[in-house]
Scaffold this active site. Structure first.
Site, PDB file in Angstrom:
ATOM      1  N   GLU A 172       0.848  -1.452   0.133  1.00 34.36           N
ATOM      2  CA  GLU A 172       0.198   0.110  -0.254  1.00 34.36           C
ATOM      3  C   GLU A 172       0.888   1.206   0.005  1.00 34.36           C
ATOM      4  O   GLU A 172       0.554   2.361   0.584  1.00 34.36           O
ATOM      5  CB  GLU A 172      -0.934  -0.285   1.592  1.00 34.36           C
ATOM      6  CG  GLU A 172      -1.900  -1.144   1.390  1.00 34.36           C
ATOM      7  CD  GLU A 172      -3.232  -1.099   2.406  1.00 34.36           C
ATOM      8  OE1 GLU A 172      -3.035   0.366   2.807  1.00 34.36           O
ATOM      9  OE2 GLU A 172      -3.784  -2.129   2.287  1.00 34.36           O
ATOM     10  N   GLU A 279      -5.109  -9.303   1.763  1.00 32.61           N
ATOM     11  CA  GLU A 279      -5.341  -9.397   3.615  1.00 32.61           C
ATOM     12  C   GLU A 279      -6.778  -8.883   2.865  1.00 32.61           C
ATOM     13  O   GLU A 279      -7.353  -8.835   1.520  1.00 32.61           O
ATOM     14  CB  GLU A 279      -5.993  -7.791   4.355  1.00 32.61           C
ATOM     15  CG  GLU A 279      -4.073  -7.346   5.026  1.00 32.61           C
ATOM     16  CD  GLU A 279      -3.531  -6.299   4.966  1.00 32.61           C
ATOM     17  OE1 GLU A 279      -4.250  -5.343   5.280  1.00 32.61           O
ATOM     18  OE2 GLU A 279      -2.632  -6.365   5.697  1.00 32.61           O
TER      19      GLU A 279
END
Ligand SMILES: *[C@@H]1O[C@H](CO)[C@@H](O)[C@H](O)[C@H]1NC(C)=O
Ligand SMILES: *[C@@H]1O[C@H](CO)[C@@H](O)[C@H](O)[C@H]1NC(C)=O
Ligand SMILES: *[C@@H]1O[C@H](CO)[C@@H](O)[C@H](O)[C@H]1NC(C)=O
Ligand SMILES: *[C@@H]1O[C@H](CO)[C@@H](O)[C@H](O)[C@H]1NC(C)=O
Ligand SMILES: *[C@@H]1O[C@H](CO)[C@@H](O)[C@H](O)[C@H]1NC(C)=O
Ligand SMILES: *[C@@H]1O[C@H](CO)[C@@H](O)[C@H](O)[C@H]1NC(C)=O
Ligand SMILES: *[C@@H]1O[C@H](CO)[C@@H](O)[C@H](O)[C@H]1NC(C)=O
Ligand SMILES: *[C@@H]1O[C@H](CO)[C@@H](O)[C@H](O)[C@H]1NC(C)=O
Length: 462
Positions: A172, A279
């Site tokens: 990210e 995730e």
């Protein structure tokens, strides 16, 4: 059950080979089968079967569980790893994702425990500490030799373990359109540098890839920026080997359609690299119901996705825990542990893990070109920054660690801490079940062990 019968001559011959090897000091540490990213799937090179990740993010203590100054990271304490591997094994988990690691610590025991338990490791080479990750703004200020050296040291610390599944070169780093203005070429350069290091210093190919935030405005641009290949380059060193996604769009009793999973499947159809959830597990509806599990491993998704990683093992302030660890190391299962275990238990993993790679030609990566990029703010410069000063020398020589990482033999697999069930009762006799060579964990391979534990523990736990 497969049975091999040997006659006496064959048996003596085998024993002779074994003692000869023992004399040579060859160890018989059982290991998970080596996997690789081949075209758009994870593949067991020996059997040709595809591999679906059944994962859990492993970050005891959260980001604060990484304390290099105190020589602590999630894979540096044998007793903690035994406790956690035993519980994750019962769930049927075959992969953990570990974020923040100190390459100078010794991870041999923990890596060997997870290996014996049949679990792979997805390893992030970065950390939240300054100098240990590319920054989302002004990335050129964080792209320097000492930073790259840190990422290479993590590769060095994990490349020798057979259960290292892949390295994430970034997590990210881009999380909104603004951060995508400058980061992409730097992040792709870090991927290039890591792949160069792996190619030079690892005896086997280990995939390197990116773990993306599920942000609509930048997702498909990120994917194309990372998976594309230079024209005519069949083996472009800067393109990712895998692309993963942190996705929290399935909350409560959602569905394939309503969660946006259906759109994701459409978006990633034709990917040239394996795609999976690095995730998942939205907690806006709590306790969680994990009804996305049957969908992730259904034919709606498995042709395009390779499973996913549930966020996360331990309860931290952000309230995503499957278990609650107290400061003395004892552990209490939380309702989400049981719910997720129940969802995993309903799946037929024999079937899920036996898909073959389709025969025909695999999807080809698109050619890198600014017309692949649709977002106004998204960087479309495919000329990557060159290696910072002194970095090529580090790649050339390799990073030296305090000791050479290796699988070690574990003599005692019993859990040393108290583990409490959701009803408050103590679960006795927990241990990691060492799997046979060439096996990875699934509830199917544990059936007899599980029924034995169940006998001792009553029916609420297993
Ligand atoms: C697995 O097989 C592919 C091709 O089928 C090959 O390119 C790759 O190097 C192999 N990986 C390992 C780790 O043996
Ligand atoms: C590279 O990393 C190793 C292992 O952490 C460390 O010993 C060494 O000093 C580092 N070198 C540089 C140039 O940062
Ligand atoms: C989800 O659906 C199940 C079965 O229909 C129901 O029992 C449960 O209460 C629902 N949970 C939530 C959080 O909506
Ligand atoms: C698969 O997709 C179809 C069509 O959207 C849907 O009706 C079905 O419920 C999905 N199955 C699973 C297991 O999510
Ligand atoms: C976890 O354990 C701590 C005490 O160690 C307790 O304060 C906290 O409420 C527990 N959390 C949950 C979700 O059970
Ligand atoms: C460890 O801490 C837990 C939660 O605070 C407590 O219930 C338990 O008694 C402690 N166990 C030991 C062995 O001290
Ligand atoms: C699981 O799948 C395998 C292979 O497709 C099949 O042989 C087996 O019967 C299935 N098991 C169950 C319990 O459905
Ligand atoms: C693209 O990036 C390279 C390397 O950082 C740089 O030299 C070049 O000026 C950039 N091109 C444009 C059009 O920004």
């Amino acid at each position: 059950m497969s049975r091999i019968s040997l006659n006496t001559t064959q048996l003596i011959f085998l024993l002779q080979i074994q003692s000869a090897l023992l004399t040579l000091g060859v160890s018989f540490a059982a290991a998970v089968p080596v996997l690789d990213a081949v075209d758009n799937y994870f593949v067991n090179n020996k059997t040709g079967n595809r591999f679906q990740i059944v994962g859990v993010a492993y970050q005891p203590g959260g980001e604060a569980g990484y304390k290099p100054a105190q020589k602590l990271d999630p894979l540096s304490n044998k007793d903690n790893c035994l406790r956690d591997a035993a519980l994750l094994q019962i769930m049927g988990v075959n992969t953990i994702r570990v974020y923040n690691l100190d390459p100078n610590l010794n991870h041999d025991e923990c890596a060997s425990i997870f290996n014996a338990a049949g679990m792979y490791m997805l390893i992030d080479v970065n950390s939240p500490l300054v100098g240990e990750a590319l920054t989302s703004f002004n990335p050129w200020e964080s792209y320097y030799a000492a930073y790259l050296n840190r990422t290479f040291a993590v590769v060095e610390a994990f490349k020798n373990y057979p259960n290292t599944l892949a390295f994430f070169s970034g997590n990210e780093v881009m999380n909104n359109p603004n951060t995508a203005k400058d980061v992409p070429p730097y992040s792709r350069a870090v991927t290039r540098d890591l792949k160069t290091y792996v190619a030079k210093h690892s005896t086997r190919h280990i995939p390197v890839g990116y773990s993306a935030a599920d942000v609509r405005e930048i997702l498909s641009d990120s994917f194309n920026f990372f998976q594309c290949a230079e024209q005519g380059e069949t083996n472009d060193m800067s393109r990712v080997d895998i692309f993963a996604l942190n996705s929290y769009s399935w909350c409560g009793n959602s569905s394939f359609h309503d969660s946006g999973y259906e759109t994701l499947v459409k978006d990633f159809t034709g990917s040239s690299v394996p795609v999976f959830y690095s995730e998942y597990g939205c907690n806006k509806v709590s306790p969680r119901v994990f009804t996305e599990v049957p969908t992730i491993y259904s034919s709606n998704m498995t042709g395009v996705f390779s499973g996913g990683v549930v966020y996360q093992y331990t309860q931290e302030d952000n309230n995503f825990g499957l278990v609650n660890i107290s400061s003395n190391g004892s552990i209490a299962l939380l309702p989400d542990f049981v719910t997720l275990r129940n969802q995993f238990a309903k799946l037929n993993f024999t079937q899920i893990q036996s898909d073959k790679r389709p025969s025909g030609p695999a999807p080809k990566p698109p050619v890198c070109n600014s017309n692949l990029i649709t977002g106004m703010a998204f960087n479309s410069n495919f000329t990557l920054p060159v290696l910072p000063p002194n970095a090529s020398e580090i790649i050339e020589k390799g990073v030296t660690l305090p000791s050479v990482p290796k699988i070690v033999s574990i003599s005692d697999f019993t859990v040393k801490y108290t583990v409490t069930n959701v009803d408050g009762s103590i679960i006795p006799d927990l241990a990691v079940k060492k799997l046979a060579d060439d096996q990875f964990n699934s509830r199917t391979s544990l059936l007899s062990y599980l029924s034995c534990l169940k006998h001792k523990n009553g029916h609420t736990f297993l």
